[in-house]
Design a protein around this motif. Sequence first.
Motif, PDB file in Angstrom:
ATOM      1  N   VAL A 162       5.670   4.477   2.624  1.00  0.00           N
ATOM      2  CA  VAL A 162       5.315   5.823   3.077  1.00  0.00           C
ATOM      3  C   VAL A 162       6.054   6.823   2.198  1.00  0.00           C
ATOM      4  CG1 VAL A 162       5.180   7.409   5.011  1.00  0.00           C
ATOM      5  CG2 VAL A 162       5.100   4.939   5.436  1.00  0.00           C
ATOM      6  N   LEU A 163       5.282   7.627   1.470  1.00  0.00           N
ATOM      7  CA  LEU A 163       5.868   8.565   0.513  1.00  0.00           C
ATOM      8  C   LEU A 163       6.160   9.905   1.172  1.00  0.00           C
ATOM      9  CD1 LEU A 163       4.838   6.290  -1.260  1.00  0.00           C
ATOM     10  CD2 LEU A 163       4.133   7.990  -2.946  1.00  0.00           C
ATOM     11  N   GLY A 168       3.749  -2.050  14.358  1.00  0.00           N
ATOM     12  CA  GLY A 168       4.479  -3.233  13.895  1.00  0.00           C
ATOM     13  C   GLY A 168       4.314  -3.496  12.399  1.00  0.00           C
ATOM     14  N   ILE A 169       3.907  -2.465  11.666  1.00  0.00           N
ATOM     15  CA  ILE A 169       3.703  -2.636  10.219  1.00  0.00           C
ATOM     16  C   ILE A 169       5.057  -2.547   9.500  1.00  0.00           C
ATOM     17  CG2 ILE A 169       2.681  -1.545   8.165  1.00  0.00           C
ATOM     18  CD1 ILE A 169       0.464  -0.541  10.090  1.00  0.00           C
ATOM     19  N   PRO A 170       5.376  -3.546   8.661  1.00  0.00           N
ATOM     20  CA  PRO A 170       6.619  -3.447   7.875  1.00  0.00           C
ATOM     21  C   PRO A 170       6.491  -2.264   6.909  1.00  0.00           C
ATOM     22  CG  PRO A 170       5.631  -5.640   7.698  1.00  0.00           C
ATOM     23  CD  PRO A 170       4.620  -4.758   8.353  1.00  0.00           C
ATOM     24  N   LEU A 171       7.491  -1.390   6.914  1.00  0.00           N
ATOM     25  CA  LEU A 171       7.369  -0.236   6.014  1.00  0.00           C
ATOM     26  C   LEU A 171       8.680   0.138   5.350  1.00  0.00           C
ATOM     27  CD1 LEU A 171       8.416   2.454   7.806  1.00  0.00           C
ATOM     28  CD2 LEU A 171       6.204   2.155   8.842  1.00  0.00           C
ATOM     29  N   ALA A 172       8.551   0.894   4.284  1.00  0.00           N
ATOM     30  CA  ALA A 172       9.703   1.440   3.582  1.00  0.00           C
ATOM     31  C   ALA A 172       9.367   2.886   3.226  1.00  0.00           C
ATOM     32  CB  ALA A 172       9.992   0.626   2.321  1.00  0.00           C
ATOM     33  N   ILE A 173      10.407   3.704   3.120  1.00  0.00           N
ATOM     34  CA  ILE A 173      10.210   5.126   2.803  1.00  0.00           C
ATOM     35  C   ILE A 173      10.476   5.329   1.315  1.00  0.00           C
ATOM     36  CG2 ILE A 173      10.934   7.485   3.376  1.00  0.00           C
ATOM     37  CD1 ILE A 173       9.968   5.964   5.817  1.00  0.00           C
ATOM     38  N   ALA A 181       0.830  -1.205   0.000  1.00  0.00           N
ATOM     39  CA  ALA A 181       0.000   0.000   0.000  1.00  0.00           C
ATOM     40  C   ALA A 181       0.861   1.249   0.000  1.00  0.00           C
ATOM     41  CB  ALA A 181      -0.908  -0.013   1.221  1.00  0.00           C
ATOM     42  N   PHE A 182       0.320   2.292  -0.617  1.00  0.00           N
ATOM     43  CA  PHE A 182       1.017   3.583  -0.729  1.00  0.00           C
ATOM     44  C   PHE A 182       0.277   4.633   0.072  1.00  0.00           C
ATOM     45  CE2 PHE A 182       4.167   2.863  -4.115  1.00  0.00           C
ATOM     46  CZ  PHE A 182       3.881   1.528  -4.339  1.00  0.00           C
TER      47      PHE A 182
END
Length: 199
Positions: free
Chosen positions: A111-112, A134-139, A27-28
């Motif tokens: 996460v933009l 605890g959500i896996p995220l990337a920037i 998701a974005f």
Amino acid sequence: MTIQTAEFVISNANVEKCPAHDRPEYAFIGRSNVGKSSLINRLTARKNLAKTSATPGKTLLINHFMVNKDWYLVDLPGYGYAKRSKVEQEKLRRMIETYLDKRQELTCLFVLIDSRIPPQDIDLDFIRRAGNKGIPLAIVFTKADGVKKSQLPQNISRFLRALKEDWDELPPHFITSSAKGSGTDKLLDYIEQINNSLG
Ligand code: GTP
Ligand code: MG
């Protein structure tokens, strides 16, 4: 990864009605107008798959797209658009929050962050809260074409430094421009790597 097919599946206001599946889902999210929908179009090389607009507040629902008949991209509404009515803002805030809390299918949240501007508290707060869930995220830094070449690395390191105050280990980050198409290959490679690891 080559994109063979990318199709719109469904739009929902209600998280419970989003498609149930056992495939990876990415998701974005990010501030209104940061370029979520544009990035989805760029990644899938489909100009009008996700609806974009020069004015903030275009995406108002949870939009599912299926890629290569195998995994999902999700375009979410943006946060932090102050010109909406309080009622509308609260509705969207709750939609996003519920998606993050309830969506078992979510594999990774991108996460933009607008690469053209200094770190914003609203983004840092959002990342902190998502991290605490605890959500896996990337920037994903966006609009890299809109900042001087010399300024870009400074903006990125300022943001990452600010993040470091909350995180022992920084999440992965990507630098993109949907206008130029830069950085999208790396993002797709990252998705592919996760897809492969999940089998
Ligand atoms: P909401 O749905 O309103 O939350 O916005 P969004 O985050 O989906 O942004 P959207 O993709 O609709 O893009 C917003 C504006 O930014 C549009 O005018 C895009 O053309 C522009 N934009 C998006 N990506 C880029 C980029 O990489 N570079 C530049 N220069 N403009 C971009
Ligand atoms: Mg949008």
